[in-house]
Scaffold this motif. Structure first.
Motif, PDB file in Angstrom:
ATOM      1  N   TRP A   1       0.904  -1.477  -0.311  1.00  0.00           N
ATOM      2  CA  TRP A   1       0.130   0.442   0.040  1.00  0.00           C
ATOM      3  C   TRP A   1       0.804   1.163   0.627  1.00  0.00           C
ATOM      4  CZ3 TRP A   1      -4.254   2.323  -1.043  1.00  0.00           C
ATOM      5  CH2 TRP A   1      -5.142   3.204  -0.428  1.00  0.00           C
ATOM      6  N   PRO A   2       0.865   1.963  -1.233  1.00  0.00           N
ATOM      7  CA  PRO A   2       1.842   3.224  -1.406  1.00  0.00           C
ATOM      8  C   PRO A   2       0.993   4.654  -0.369  1.00  0.00           C
ATOM      9  CG  PRO A   2       0.451   2.791  -3.185  1.00  0.00           C
ATOM     10  CD  PRO A   2       0.253   2.195  -2.381  1.00  0.00           C
ATOM     11  N   GLY A   3       0.132   4.627   0.395  1.00  0.00           N
ATOM     12  CA  GLY A   3      -0.056   5.620   1.104  1.00  0.00           C
ATOM     13  C   GLY A   3       0.310   5.601   2.083  1.00  0.00           C
ATOM     14  N   THR A   4      -0.716   6.724   2.993  1.00  0.00           N
ATOM     15  CA  THR A   4      -0.807   6.062   4.664  1.00  0.00           C
ATOM     16  C   THR A   4      -2.662   5.562   4.946  1.00  0.00           C
ATOM     17  OG1 THR A   4      -0.083   9.176   4.745  1.00  0.00           O
ATOM     18  CG2 THR A   4      -1.324   7.446   6.572  1.00  0.00           C
ATOM     19  N   LEU A   5      -1.468   4.827   6.260  1.00  0.00           N
ATOM     20  CA  LEU A   5      -1.545   3.779   6.792  1.00  0.00           C
ATOM     21  C   LEU A   5      -2.278   3.995   7.943  1.00  0.00           C
ATOM     22  CD1 LEU A   5      -3.175   0.663   6.466  1.00  0.00           C
ATOM     23  CD2 LEU A   5      -1.066   0.028   6.955  1.00  0.00           C
ATOM     24  N   ILE A   6      -3.688   4.043   8.735  1.00  0.00           N
ATOM     25  CA  ILE A   6      -4.102   4.210  10.102  1.00  0.00           C
ATOM     26  C   ILE A   6      -4.835   2.468  10.569  1.00  0.00           C
ATOM     27  CG2 ILE A   6      -4.922   5.273  11.685  1.00  0.00           C
ATOM     28  CD1 ILE A   6      -4.549   7.810   9.751  1.00  0.00           C
ATOM     29  N   VAL A   7      -4.302   1.999  11.738  1.00  0.00           N
ATOM     30  CA  VAL A   7      -5.118   1.092  12.024  1.00  0.00           C
ATOM     31  C   VAL A   7      -5.768   0.853  13.383  1.00  0.00           C
ATOM     32  CG1 VAL A   7      -4.477  -1.817  11.418  1.00  0.00           C
ATOM     33  CG2 VAL A   7      -4.158  -0.110  10.038  1.00  0.00           C
ATOM     34  N   VAL A   8      -7.031   0.328  13.467  1.00  0.00           N
ATOM     35  CA  VAL A   8      -7.017  -0.130  14.967  1.00  0.00           C
ATOM     36  C   VAL A   8      -7.594  -1.731  14.969  1.00  0.00           C
ATOM     37  CG1 VAL A   8      -9.067   0.686  16.824  1.00  0.00           C
ATOM     38  CG2 VAL A   8      -8.045   2.708  15.429  1.00  0.00           C
ATOM     39  N   SER A   9      -6.032  -1.932  16.058  1.00  0.00           N
ATOM     40  CA  SER A   9      -6.593  -3.806  16.164  1.00  0.00           C
ATOM     41  C   SER A   9      -6.203  -4.002  17.060  1.00  0.00           C
ATOM     42  CB  SER A   9      -5.873  -4.002  14.677  1.00  0.00           C
ATOM     43  OG  SER A   9      -6.064  -5.591  14.763  1.00  0.00           O
ATOM     44  N   HIS A  10      -7.122  -4.868  17.863  1.00  0.00           N
ATOM     45  CA  HIS A  10      -6.741  -5.841  19.209  1.00  0.00           C
ATOM     46  C   HIS A  10      -5.874  -6.897  18.871  1.00  0.00           C
ATOM     47  CE1 HIS A  10      -8.927  -2.813  21.289  1.00  0.00           C
ATOM     48  NE2 HIS A  10     -10.164  -3.357  21.284  1.00  0.00           N
ATOM     49  N   ASP A  11      -5.514  -7.350  16.934  1.00  0.00           N
ATOM     50  CA  ASP A  11      -4.575  -8.013  17.019  1.00  0.00           C
ATOM     51  C   ASP A  11      -3.870  -7.929  16.533  1.00  0.00           C
ATOM     52  OD1 ASP A  11      -3.593  -9.987  15.467  1.00  0.00           O
ATOM     53  OD2 ASP A  11      -5.002 -10.484  14.156  1.00  0.00           O
ATOM     54  N   ARG A  12      -3.042  -8.079  18.163  1.00  0.00           N
ATOM     55  CA  ARG A  12      -1.488  -7.817  17.879  1.00  0.00           C
ATOM     56  C   ARG A  12      -0.572  -7.987  16.591  1.00  0.00           C
ATOM     57  NH1 ARG A  12       0.899  -9.062  23.857  1.00  0.00           N
ATOM     58  NH2 ARG A  12       2.628  -7.807  23.420  1.00  0.00           N
TER      59      ARG A  12
END
Length: 453
Positions: free
Chosen positions: A309-320
């Motif tokens: 992915w060549p952009g900005t990535l923001i992730v919320v996850s409880h999967d460490r």
């Protein structure tokens, strides 16, 4: 699926509880889960169920991956041998004589050696260069942002945060901490009570909520009809591919494409939703619990897709495992404030424990097993050392490519720009010093834990 809907602290507590639920040699545990970190923590044996078969593996998820790679390699060797035999038969039939061929030579190696010469999962310099060209210099700038719902306390409290092109950030926080509210503020879907949020003029958000709200409106559509809304081809990895080819990469079969969205499984709906977001060609991808309902193979496929992915990535996850796999930096939402946690999930859990007075979960109230005879480590001490050892190991793996990357950056600096050269050298020195300290700590921990290195 015992970890579903649990936050990171609860998952940590559950794993710790199960590991010391019974004395050694007593009790048994059977678990079905797609949480790969949890598998590594609690499982000593694994069964993979696939193609109406059950294959046993020793160890947790990491050991399973290594053994599976070796199993697949051996299957490929057997198939190559079969093909060689068939070619010899064809040659004999054609020429009436046995073909003169040398026997193929194969090397048996451990699974890690099989991937030793593979390229890095991501090329951060190239991805950042592409992101800047697509986004410009400003993406999201939050200044003194606070938010509270009508009549309620502050959910977000005086947050100042800058997200730039190519940043890959993970957001950590307990259930109800305000992570979804923070995402809504960052993406302009919610106005702050006070403060400002500036979003770059060229920013195009791609947002996938954990409840798949956008896809819920298309329950009566067929999968092919959903894909038909998008362009016929996209450039992916230097090749033009169609949406149907992309969805096949995400585990769909041709026969499933005429199915209605309402008839899809939870995992299929999430994969289709992710693809729809990507096909919109955003340059900022915001994913809220993207790993829900996905099995381990599909999680790996999704992570592979996000690597390029060549952009900005923001992730919320409880999967460490997913969080540390696809993001470069993690930030914790604690008491409504955003805090950088360079140590990742382990540091976040430590901060959470300090915030709660050292009691992240009721495991602290359980009686400790007796210390081993002979003055060795207690079980509690061993667990803490092992936890730190795993954290240091992950940090070493994560920063392995940093020295070469920083050297390449320094080589690209204009030789006449002394200030930039000094800054680049300082960054390289800091990186090397950090890795040296980590290596020393890793060796010390290995010795104290009795791990053969």
């Amino acid at each position: 699926e015992p970890t579903n809907h649990l936050d990171l602290a609860a998952i940590e507590w559950l794993a710790d509880h199960l590991k010391r639920r019974w004395p050694a040699g007593e009790g048994a545990l059977l678990v079905v889960t797609h949480d790969r970190w949890f598998l590594d923590e609690v499982c000593e044996h694994m069964w993979e169920v696939h193609d109406r078969r059950i294959d046993p593996f020793e160890g947790g998820y990491s050991a399973y991956v290594q053994q599976r790679v070796e199993r697949d390699r051996q299957a490929a060797v057997m198939e190559e041998r079969r093909q060689n035999t068939l070619r010899k038969e064809l040659n004999w039939l054609a020429h009436g004589a046995k073909a003169r061929t040398s026997k193929p030579k194969f090397r048996i190696e451990a699974a890690r050696a099989l991937i030793a010469n593979d390229p890095p999962l991501r090329n951060p310099l190239e991805l950042r260069r592409l992101a800047v060209s697509r986004l410009g210099k400003q993406v999201i700038e939050m200044k003194d942002v606070s938010f509270s719902y009508a009549g309620g306390p502050r959910v977000i409290d005086d947050v100042s945060w800058i997200i730039g092109p190519g940043d890959r950030y993970g957001i950590l926080g307990a259930n109800g901490a305000g992570k979804s509210t923070l995402l809504a503020l960052m993406t302009g879907r919610l106005e702050p009570t006070s403060g400002t949020v500036k979003i770059g003029a060229s920013v195009r958000f791609g947002f996938m909520s954990q409840h798949l709200d956008a896809l819920a409106e298309k329950d009566g559509w067929r999968v092919l009809e959903v894909l038909g809304r998008y362009k016929r081809s996209y450039l992916v990895g230097g090749k033009m591919v169609s949406p149907t080819q992309l969805i096949e990469r995400l585990g769909f079969e041709q026969r499933e494409l005429p199915n209605f969205v309402r008839d899809l499984s939870g995992g299929q709906r999430r994969r289709l939703a992710l693809l729809c977001v990507i096909l919109e060609e955003p340059n900022v991808l915001v994913l809220d619990e993207p790993g829900n309902d996905l099995d381990t193979d599909m999680l790996a496929v999704m992570e592979d897709l996000l690597d390029s992915w060549p952009g900005t990535l923001i992730v919320v996850s409880h999967d460490r495992y997913l969080m540390e796999r696809v993001t470069d930096d993690q930030f914790a939402l604690l008491n409504g404030r955003v805090r950088h946690v360079p140590g990742g999930v382990d540091e976040y859990l430590r901060l959470l424990g300090e915030k709660n007075g050292g009691a992240v979960a009721p495991a602290a109230l359980a009686p400790e097993p007796p210390a081993p005879a002979g003055g060795g480590l207690t079980n509690q001490e061993r667990r803490e050392l092992k936890k730190r050892f795993d954290s240091v190991s992950r940090r070493l793996d994560k920063t392995a490519a940093d020295p070469e990357r920083l050297r390449a950056e320094m080589a690209a600096v204009d030789a006449s720009d002394y200030a930039a050269l000094m800054a680049a050298q300082a960054a390289l020195d800091e990186c090397l010093a950090e890795r040296e300290a980590l290596e020393d700590e890793w060796l010390d921990l290995s010795e104290r834990l009795g791990i053969d290195v």
